[in-house]
Scaffold this motif. Structure first.
Motif, PDB file in Angstrom:
ATOM      1  N   ALA A 141     -19.897 -29.098  52.768  1.00  0.00           N
ATOM      2  CA  ALA A 141     -19.825 -29.247  51.316  1.00  0.00           C
ATOM      3  C   ALA A 141     -21.122 -28.787  50.646  1.00  0.00           C
ATOM      4  N   GLU A 142     -22.250 -29.139  51.270  1.00  0.00           N
ATOM      5  CA  GLU A 142     -23.543 -28.720  50.717  1.00  0.00           C
ATOM      6  C   GLU A 142     -23.687 -27.201  50.747  1.00  0.00           C
ATOM      7  N   SER A 143     -23.235 -26.600  51.851  1.00  0.00           N
ATOM      8  CA  SER A 143     -23.313 -25.139  51.960  1.00  0.00           C
ATOM      9  C   SER A 143     -22.410 -24.461  50.942  1.00  0.00           C
ATOM     10  N   LEU A 144     -21.193 -25.010  50.771  1.00  0.00           N
ATOM     11  CA  LEU A 144     -20.277 -24.433  49.779  1.00  0.00           C
ATOM     12  C   LEU A 144     -20.816 -24.609  48.361  1.00  0.00           C
ATOM     13  N   GLU A 145     -21.410 -25.787  48.112  1.00  0.00           N
ATOM     14  CA  GLU A 145     -21.973 -26.025  46.777  1.00  0.00           C
ATOM     15  C   GLU A 145     -23.124 -25.067  46.505  1.00  0.00           C
ATOM     16  N   ARG A 146     -23.958 -24.868  47.528  1.00  0.00           N
ATOM     17  CA  ARG A 146     -25.071 -23.933  47.352  1.00  0.00           C
ATOM     18  C   ARG A 146     -24.551 -22.508  47.148  1.00  0.00           C
ATOM     19  N   SER A 147     -23.531 -22.134  47.920  1.00  0.00           N
ATOM     20  CA  SER A 147     -22.959 -20.791  47.746  1.00  0.00           C
ATOM     21  C   SER A 147     -22.370 -20.620  46.351  1.00  0.00           C
ATOM     22  N   GLN A 148     -21.708 -21.680  45.868  1.00  0.00           N
ATOM     23  CA  GLN A 148     -21.139 -21.604  44.522  1.00  0.00           C
ATOM     24  C   GLN A 148     -22.249 -21.475  43.474  1.00  0.00           C
ATOM     25  N   ASN A 149     -23.309 -22.263  43.653  1.00  0.00           N
ATOM     26  CA  ASN A 149     -24.418 -22.166  42.705  1.00  0.00           C
ATOM     27  C   ASN A 149     -25.092 -20.794  42.767  1.00  0.00           C
ATOM     28  N   LEU A 150     -25.237 -20.280  44.003  1.00  0.00           N
ATOM     29  CA  LEU A 150     -25.821 -18.949  44.136  1.00  0.00           C
ATOM     30  C   LEU A 150     -24.932 -17.884  43.514  1.00  0.00           C
ATOM     31  N   GLU A 151     -23.623 -18.079  43.656  1.00  0.00           N
ATOM     32  CA  GLU A 151     -22.704 -17.108  43.052  1.00  0.00           C
ATOM     33  C   GLU A 151     -22.829 -17.129  41.530  1.00  0.00           C
ATOM     34  N   ARG A 152     -22.907 -18.344  40.972  1.00  0.00           N
ATOM     35  CA  ARG A 152     -23.091 -18.432  39.517  1.00  0.00           C
ATOM     36  C   ARG A 152     -24.412 -17.782  39.110  1.00  0.00           C
ATOM     37  N   GLN A 153     -25.471 -18.102  39.890  1.00  0.00           N
ATOM     38  CA  GLN A 153     -26.764 -17.521  39.587  1.00  0.00           C
ATOM     39  C   GLN A 153     -26.732 -16.006  39.704  1.00  0.00           C
ATOM     40  N   PHE A 154     -25.992 -15.531  40.702  1.00  0.00           N
ATOM     41  CA  PHE A 154     -25.876 -14.090  40.888  1.00  0.00           C
ATOM     42  C   PHE A 154     -25.193 -13.431  39.686  1.00  0.00           C
ATOM     43  N   LEU A 155     -24.087 -14.045  39.259  1.00  0.00           N
ATOM     44  CA  LEU A 155     -23.382 -13.475  38.115  1.00  0.00           C
ATOM     45  C   LEU A 155     -24.259 -13.490  36.866  1.00  0.00           C
ATOM     46  N   MET A 156     -24.996 -14.585  36.677  1.00  0.00           N
ATOM     47  CA  MET A 156     -25.896 -14.649  35.528  1.00  0.00           C
ATOM     48  C   MET A 156     -27.008 -13.599  35.636  1.00  0.00           C
ATOM     49  N   SER A 157     -27.559 -13.465  36.867  1.00  0.00           N
ATOM     50  CA  SER A 157     -28.652 -12.515  37.054  1.00  0.00           C
ATOM     51  C   SER A 157     -28.173 -11.077  36.870  1.00  0.00           C
ATOM     52  N   VAL A 158     -27.017 -10.780  37.483  1.00  0.00           N
ATOM     53  CA  VAL A 158     -26.489  -9.418  37.338  1.00  0.00           C
ATOM     54  C   VAL A 158     -26.132  -9.137  35.885  1.00  0.00           C
ATOM     55  N   SER A 159     -25.536 -10.125  35.223  1.00  0.00           N
ATOM     56  CA  SER A 159     -25.203  -9.934  33.803  1.00  0.00           C
ATOM     57  C   SER A 159     -26.467  -9.669  32.989  1.00  0.00           C
ATOM     58  N   HIS A 160     -27.524 -10.452  33.307  1.00  0.00           N
ATOM     59  CA  HIS A 160     -28.787 -10.243  32.593  1.00  0.00           C
ATOM     60  C   HIS A 160     -29.369  -8.869  32.896  1.00  0.00           C
ATOM     61  N   ASP A 161     -29.340  -8.491  34.206  1.00  0.00           N
ATOM     62  CA  ASP A 161     -29.896  -7.194  34.600  1.00  0.00           C
ATOM     63  C   ASP A 161     -29.113  -6.038  34.002  1.00  0.00           C
ATOM     64  N   LEU A 162     -27.827  -6.243  33.809  1.00  0.00           N
ATOM     65  CA  LEU A 162     -27.021  -5.186  33.190  1.00  0.00           C
ATOM     66  C   LEU A 162     -27.212  -5.165  31.675  1.00  0.00           C
ATOM     67  N   ARG A 163     -27.233  -6.351  31.083  1.00  0.00           N
ATOM     68  CA  ARG A 163     -27.301  -6.419  29.625  1.00  0.00           C
ATOM     69  C   ARG A 163     -28.641  -5.909  29.092  1.00  0.00           C
ATOM     70  N   THR A 164     -29.746  -6.251  29.771  1.00  0.00           N
ATOM     71  CA  THR A 164     -31.065  -5.873  29.258  1.00  0.00           C
ATOM     72  C   THR A 164     -31.245  -4.354  29.173  1.00  0.00           C
ATOM     73  N   PRO A 165     -31.019  -3.609  30.256  1.00  0.00           N
ATOM     74  CA  PRO A 165     -31.176  -2.157  30.123  1.00  0.00           C
ATOM     75  C   PRO A 165     -30.122  -1.526  29.214  1.00  0.00           C
ATOM     76  N   LEU A 166     -28.903  -2.066  29.238  1.00  0.00           N
ATOM     77  CA  LEU A 166     -27.864  -1.510  28.361  1.00  0.00           C
ATOM     78  C   LEU A 166     -28.234  -1.713  26.892  1.00  0.00           C
ATOM     79  N   THR A 167     -28.819  -2.881  26.601  1.00  0.00           N
ATOM     80  CA  THR A 167     -29.250  -3.124  25.214  1.00  0.00           C
ATOM     81  C   THR A 167     -30.335  -2.127  24.796  1.00  0.00           C
ATOM     82  N   SER A 168     -31.289  -1.915  25.726  1.00  0.00           N
ATOM     83  CA  SER A 168     -32.360  -0.950  25.414  1.00  0.00           C
ATOM     84  C   SER A 168     -31.792   0.454  25.254  1.00  0.00           C
ATOM     85  N   ILE A 169     -30.917   0.847  26.185  1.00  0.00           N
ATOM     86  CA  ILE A 169     -30.335   2.198  26.115  1.00  0.00           C
ATOM     87  C   ILE A 169     -29.557   2.378  24.822  1.00  0.00           C
TER      88      ILE A 169
END
Length: 456
Positions: A218-246
Motif C-alpha cells: 500500500a505504501e509503495s502504491l501510494e508513493r507511486s500514485q503521488n509520484l505520478e501526480r507529481q510527474f503530471l504536474m511537473s510535466v505540465s509545468h515544463d510544457l506550459r512554461t516554454p509554450l507560454t514563452s514561445i
C-alpha cells in the motif's frame, strides 16, 4: 473459514481420541482378563490345597470350604469329584469337561482359561490316591471394562470441550487477521491507498509478515500514485512554461511589438529545445520499457565523448558562476580510457548527470573518468560530483526512480520531470554497466557510472 478451522480441529481431536480409546480399551481388556485369570488360578490352588489337608469327612470339608470361600469373597465356586479319571458334579457355565482333562491326566495341578465373557480356573491338591476333589472358580472376565468406558467417555468429553475452546480461540486468532487483510486489500483495490493493517511487534509469525507485506504494498502504491501526480504536474509545468514563452514572443514578433526580435527568436529557440529534450526523455523511457531502444555497441574513446558532452554546458555553467572541471584522473593519464558502449547514449548519460549537477552545485562541478582493472575485468568509470546540498539518507535509495522528487520541500532548482537520472540508470544497465550514487548530506553528491571496456 472460522467454521472450517473449528471443524478441522474438532475432527482431528475426535479421531485421535477414538484411536487412542480403542487402543486403550484393547490393552485394558487384555490386562484385565489376564489379571482375573491369574487371580482365579491362584485362589483355586489355595482352595484345592485346603480341601486336601482337611479330613475326608464331608461335613468338615464343606464347612472349611465355606469359610474359605467367605474369606475370599467368592460366590461362583464349584466342587467336582475326580474318580478313576472321570469327573462328576455340576459344571459351571462356560466350563466344559474337556477343559479339566489335564488335571485328570495328572499333567497339571491347575488350569485356567476364558470363554466368552467368563474367566475360570480349576485346581487339585497334592493328596495321593485315586479319589480327589477339583475346585473350579469363575468370574467376570471384564471386570473393569465398564468403569474404563465410563471414565474414557468423561475424559473424551472434557478433551473435546477443551478442543472446542482451543479451536474457537485459534480460529479467531487466525481468521480475524486474514479477514482484516482481505478487507484491506479490497479497500486498496478500490483506491484507498492510505489503508494500513496493525502489525503486532512481538508476534513475528506469518500473519505479521502478511500484514507487513500488505502495508509495504500500500505504501509503495501510494508513493507511486503521488509520484505520478507529481510527474503530471511537473510535466505540465515544463510544457506550459516554454509554450507560454514561445507563444508570448511569437505574438510579439507577429504584432511588431517585440523590442528585440533577435532576442525573442533566441528565447523561442531555447524554449523549443527545452520542449524537445522533455519529449525526447519521455520517448526514451517509453522505448526502454518496450525493449525497442536501439543500442549500437562499439569501442568508444571516453575522453572525447565526455568532453564533447560537457562542452554544451560551458555557457550555462559560466552564467551561473559554477566551475565545470573535466578531466582524467591522475592514475589513468598514462593510458586512454575506452568503453564498450553506444557513444550517443554515453553522451546522453553524461549530459543528464552534468545537467542534474548544475541544478544543485554551489560553485563547482567535477567530471572525472578513469580506467579500472579487477579480476581480469577492465571497466571505464565516469563520475560527476557537485558541492551542492547533498541527498538525505531517506531519499538516497530512490534517486534513480522515475519522476523522483525528494520528500523534503524541494528547492526551486529541483522542480522538473525527474526523468534524467532514471534514464541514466536504465541506459547504463542496457549497455551492460551500472549507475550508483554516493552522498553525505550536506556535503555534496557524486554519481558514478561503470561501463565495460571490452566486448563480452
Amino acid at each position: 473459514m472460522r467454521r472450517r478451522l473449528i471443524v478441522a480441529v474438532l475432527g482431528t481431536a475426535a479421531v485421535s481420541l477414538l484411536l487412542a480409546g480403542l487402543v486403550s480399551l484393547l490393552l485394558v481388556r487384555w490386562a484385565d482378563r489376564h489379571a482375573t485369570q491369574t487371580e482365579l488360578e491362584q485362589e483355586a490352588t489355595v482352595l484345592a490345597v485346603l480341601m486336601e489337608t482337611t479330613p475326608f469327612e464331608e461335613r468338615r470339608r464343606s464347612q472349611r470350604l465355606l469359610r474359605a470361600v467367605e474369606e475370599l469373597r467368592r460366590n461362583d465356586v464349584s466342587v467336582l469329584r475326580v474318580r478313576n479319571q472321570s469327573i462328576s458334579g455340576e459344571f459351571p457355565d462356560n466350563v466344559l469337561p474337556e477343559d479339566l482333562l489335564p488335571l485328570v491326566a495328572g499333567d497339571k495341578k491347575s488350569v485356567s482359561g476364558i470363554r466368552g465373557s467368563t474367566a475360570w480356573a480349576a485346581a487339585i491338591g497334592e493328596r495321593p490316591g485315586r479319589h480327589f476333589t477339583a475346585i473350579v472358580l469363575t468370574d467376570d472376565a471384564d471386570q473393569f471394562l465398564g468403569t474404563v468406558l465410563l471414565w474414557l467417555g468423561v475424559s473424551s468429553a472434557i478433551s473435546l470441550g477443551l478442543g472446542a475452546l482451543v479451536a474457537v480461540a485459534l480460529s479467531r486468532r487466525i481468521s480475524e487477521p486474514i479477514q482484516r487483510a482481505r478487507d484491506a486489500t479490497r479497500q486498496i483495490a478500490e483506491g484507498d491507498l492510505k489503508t494500513r493493517l496493525p502489525v503486532a511487534k512481538r508476534r513475528g509469525d506469518e500473519i505479521s509478515d502478511l500484514s507487513t507485506s500488505i502495508n509495504n504494498m500500500a505504501e509503495s502504491l501510494e508513493r507511486s500514485q503521488n509520484l505520478e501526480r507529481q510527474f503530471l504536474m511537473s510535466v505540465s509545468h515544463d510544457l506550459r512554461t516554454p509554450l507560454t514563452s514561445i507563444r508570448g514572443y511569437s505574438e510579439a514578433i507577429a504584432d511588431g511589438t517585440a523590442a528585440d526580435q533577435e532576442q525573442a527568436a533566441r528565447v523561442i529557440i531555447a524554449e523549443s529545445a527545452r520542449l524537445e529534450r522533455l519529449v525526447s526523455d519521455l520517448l526514451d523511457l517509453a522505448r526502454l520499457d518496450a525493449r525497442e531502444f536501439a543500442i549500437e555497441h562499439q569501442l568508444v574513446d571516453v575522453d572525447a565523448v565526455v568532453r564533447q558532452a560537457c562542452a554544451g554546458f560551458a555557457q550555462e555553467a559560466a552564467e551561473r558562476e559554477i566551475a565545470l572541471e573535466v578531466g582524467m584522473l591522475e592514475r589513468s593519464r598514462q593510458e586512454s580510457v575506452s568503453a564498450w558502449c553506444d557513444p550517443v547514449r554515453l553522451s546522453q548519460i553524461v549530459a543528464n548527470l552534468v545537467q542534474n549537477a548544475l541544478k544543485f552545485a554551489y560553485s563547482r562541478v567535477e567530471v572525472n573518468y578513469r580506467r579500472e582493472s579487477q579480476d581480469d575485468e577492465e571497466t571505464a568509470v565516469i563520475s560527476v560530483a557537485d558541492d551542492g546540498p547533498g541527498i538525505s539518507e531517506m531519499d538516497l535509495p530512490h534517486v534513480f526512480e522515475r519522476i523522483y522528487v525528494a520528500k523534503h520541500t524541494p528547492l526551486p532548482q529541483e522542480v522538473g520531470s525527474g526523468l534524467g537520472l532514471a534514464i541514466v540508470a536504465e541506459l547504463a544497465e542496457a549497455m551492460g554497466g551500472t549507475a550508483s550514487v554516493a552522498a553525505r548530506h550536506p556535503e555534496g553528491t557524486r554519481f558514478t557510472v561503470v561501463l565495460p571496456s571490452r566486448a563480452p
